[in-house]
Design a protein around this motif. Structure first.
Motif, PDB file in Angstrom:
ATOM      1  N   LEU A 225       1.052  -1.755   0.303  1.00 26.91           N
ATOM      2  CA  LEU A 225       0.155   0.062   0.079  1.00 26.91           C
ATOM      3  C   LEU A 225       0.953   0.805  -0.076  1.00 26.91           C
ATOM      4  N   VAL A 226       1.670   1.277   0.779  1.00 26.29           N
ATOM      5  CA  VAL A 226       2.906   2.253   0.994  1.00 26.29           C
ATOM      6  C   VAL A 226       3.370   2.237   0.046  1.00 26.29           C
ATOM      7  N   ALA A 227       3.704   1.180  -1.181  1.00 29.09           N
ATOM      8  CA  ALA A 227       4.958   1.282  -1.881  1.00 29.09           C
ATOM      9  C   ALA A 227       3.517   1.917  -3.471  1.00 29.09           C
ATOM     10  N   ASP A 228       2.419   1.452  -3.606  1.00 29.69           N
ATOM     11  CA  ASP A 228       1.125   2.216  -4.388  1.00 29.69           C
ATOM     12  C   ASP A 228       1.342   3.609  -4.367  1.00 29.69           C
ATOM     13  N   ASP A 229       1.135   4.323  -2.786  1.00 27.82           N
ATOM     14  CA  ASP A 229       1.162   5.866  -2.363  1.00 27.82           C
ATOM     15  C   ASP A 229       2.573   6.407  -3.193  1.00 27.82           C
ATOM     16  N   LEU A 230       3.417   5.857  -3.168  1.00 26.13           N
ATOM     17  CA  LEU A 230       4.653   6.505  -3.394  1.00 26.13           C
ATOM     18  C   LEU A 230       4.872   6.557  -5.667  1.00 26.13           C
ATOM     19  N   GLY A 231       3.976   5.407  -6.226  1.00 29.00           N
ATOM     20  CA  GLY A 231       3.955   4.888  -6.749  1.00 29.00           C
ATOM     21  C   GLY A 231       4.883   4.157  -7.373  1.00 29.00           C
ATOM     22  N   ILE A 232       5.932   3.171  -6.779  1.00 26.78           N
ATOM     23  CA  ILE A 232       7.013   2.606  -6.518  1.00 26.78           C
ATOM     24  C   ILE A 232       6.234   0.719  -6.893  1.00 26.78           C
TER      25      ILE A 232
END
Length: 499
Positions: A225-232
């Protein structure tokens, strides 16, 4: 009150020899020493400890109650990563070997143990795991309290086990306890030693972790979820990049500091919430920390265990320093905060004003206690009682339609209107069920409340209502068969003790 037939204890999982020993200790001795074990099986780590607990009979009354006067940890195990199989379930076989090796290293056998507590948290509470863990202790079920801790109960356990509640009681005023584990962070708002509210969110030090070969293969949903929020795009290959992990840790720390300070959460923060936000009825004057990540926050852990715990701790400390001026105090226990040192047996005897609508429901054992506090006859309120039951059940992860015990104190005259208001609140909060409802009251109104529930309120449920018994938060209780005469029941209270 001491001329009791404790042979009934064999139905509570205690052998006749143990029952005879308990009876002898109660009648002939003022001091009792127990060897106890506490086992914590979590989603990231597992460990255990052995302790000796000394109890002494109270000298200010004529009851058979013992109170803890000394507790000494005699051996602690290494902290291991909880073994999981490829399907995500706990490897019960490997875990059983770890426990057996710990017993051997400490120089104890199962027969040496008088009492114990097993706490399962996180992934360990999934049903297939819980059943496998239960089988490890089935032969000693009468001695062990086993609790599956949901997020709210784990928050409560961490606050008590870390020493934060004790510190809050000693210092006075409000504080916020923060327990940062491998997969979740638990909050507990404290004031004067009392837990006012708890909450949890999915930030932890092992959301990203390496496997035995050094590859970053553990990628929890929260990290994605965090990676998606960062575009990773998060894969084992991208997770191996230190810059990617730095950015993820920084964002996780932002979410965590928002929760700690009570700031409005971002959409990501809301997505990572596991419970409702903590209700801030008071403003904390200081913070306390526990959990594995706290070892890095306080600078006591030099090692690196192939995860993001060290980096996460650093980012949380930095961002807290930038955004707030609030001190952090070491409450005493960190990574071992949720290890329960013991489940100590305290033998009590009920008062004679008890109500048992169906004696076939007795004996009962290992009932989790939902403690409602002290109820005053002058101010008792139906809605407040029902709300307290639901809230207490939520924190304990208990289902009030199943077998639970409601514990509370009663003060004031036993006026009918007040007792009826209490009974109506109990009926609203507990509801109808085929399972019996147990009431344990510190006050001489057990028979009256039981009869009002069954006759006047018409609760469609078998009721066991006993009085003259003291209970606390995090207790479990056994109740034996009615002894006639004198018309009382033997009660064994299993109290969770902390460092």
């Amino acid at each position: 009150m001491h001329d009791l037939d404790f042979d009934h204890y064999h139905e509570l999982g205690i052998t006749e020899d143990e029952a005879a020993a308990i009876k002898q200790l109660i009648e002939e001795q003022d001091t009792l020493e127990l060897l106890t074990v506490g086992i914590d099986i979590g989603s990231s780590t597992s460990h255990l400890l052995f302790a000796k607990v000394v109890l002494r009979r109270r000298t200010n009354d004529l009851s058979s109650r013992f109170e803890v006067v000394e507790r000494q940890v005699v051996w602690t195990s290494p902290i291991i990563h909880t073994p999981f199989q490829v399907d995500g379930m706990i490897d019960a076989h490997e875990l059983s070997h770890f426990i057996a090796d710990a017993y051997a290293a400490a120089g104890f056998t199962a027969k040496d143990i008088d009492s114990g507590a097993v706490i399962l948290t996180g992934e360990a509470i999934k049903r297939p795991n819980a059943r496998a863990i239960d089988e490890l202790f089935a032969s000693q079920s009468g001695k062990f309290v086993c609790a599956s801790a949901g997020h709210e109960l784990e928050s409560l356990l961490a606050a008590h086990g870390s020493g934060a509640t004790r510190l809050s009681s000693q210092r006075g005023g409000a504080s916020l306890h923060v327990d940062i584990g491998g997969g979740t962070t638990k909050l507990a708002l404290l004031d004067g030693g009392e837990v006012l509210d708890v909450a949890a969110y999915a930030v932890g030090g092992r959301l990203l972790a390496q496997d035995a070969d050094g590859a970053w293969t553990r990628i929890d949903d929260s990290a994605r979820l965090v990676a998606d929020d960062l575009g990773i795009s998060l894969t084992p290959a991208t997770a191996a990049d230190p810059e990617v992990r730095r950015r993820i840790c920084e964002r996780l720390a932002e979410v965590s500091v928002d929760e700690i300070l009570g700031a409005e959460p971002t959409p990501l923060g809301k997505a990572l919430q596991l419970t409702r936000p903590i209700e801030r009825s008071v403003a904390p004057a200081y913070l306390t920390f526990s959990g594995g990540v706290s070892e890095y926050i306080f600078g006591s852990e030099p090692g690196d265990y192939g995860d993001i715990a060290r980096d996460l701790a650093g980012d949380i400390v930095r961002q807290l320093g930038q955004r707030a001026d609030i001190p952090a105090i070491d409450a005493g226990q960190r990574i071992r905060a949720t290890v329960i040192g013991a489940s100590q047996y305290t033998v009590q005897v009920s008062g004679k004003t008890i109500h048992v609508s169906d004696q076939s429901v007795l004996p009962v054992h290992n009932l989790p206690v939902i403690h409602l506090g002290l109820i005053d006859a002058a101010t008792v309120d139906r809605e407040h009682v029902a709300t307290a039951i639901r809230r207490g059940a939520g924190i304990r992860g208990a289902d009030v339609t199943v077998a639970v015990a409601l514990g509370f104190g009663w003060t004031g005259l036993p006026a009918y209107d007040a007792l009826e208001e209490l009974a109506l609140g109990i009926a609203d909060g507990a509801g109808a069920s085929e399972q019996p409802l147990t009431l344990v009251i510190d006050g001489d109104v057990g028979q009256l409340v039981g009869r009002i529930l069954g006759v006047d309120v018409g609760l469609d449920r078998r009721v066991v209502s006993v009085d003259g018994v003291e209970l606390n938060d995090l207790d479990f209780i056994d109740i034996g068969e009615v002894l006639t005469p004198p018309g009382v029941v033997p009660v064994v209270i299993k109290s969770l003790l902390f460092s």
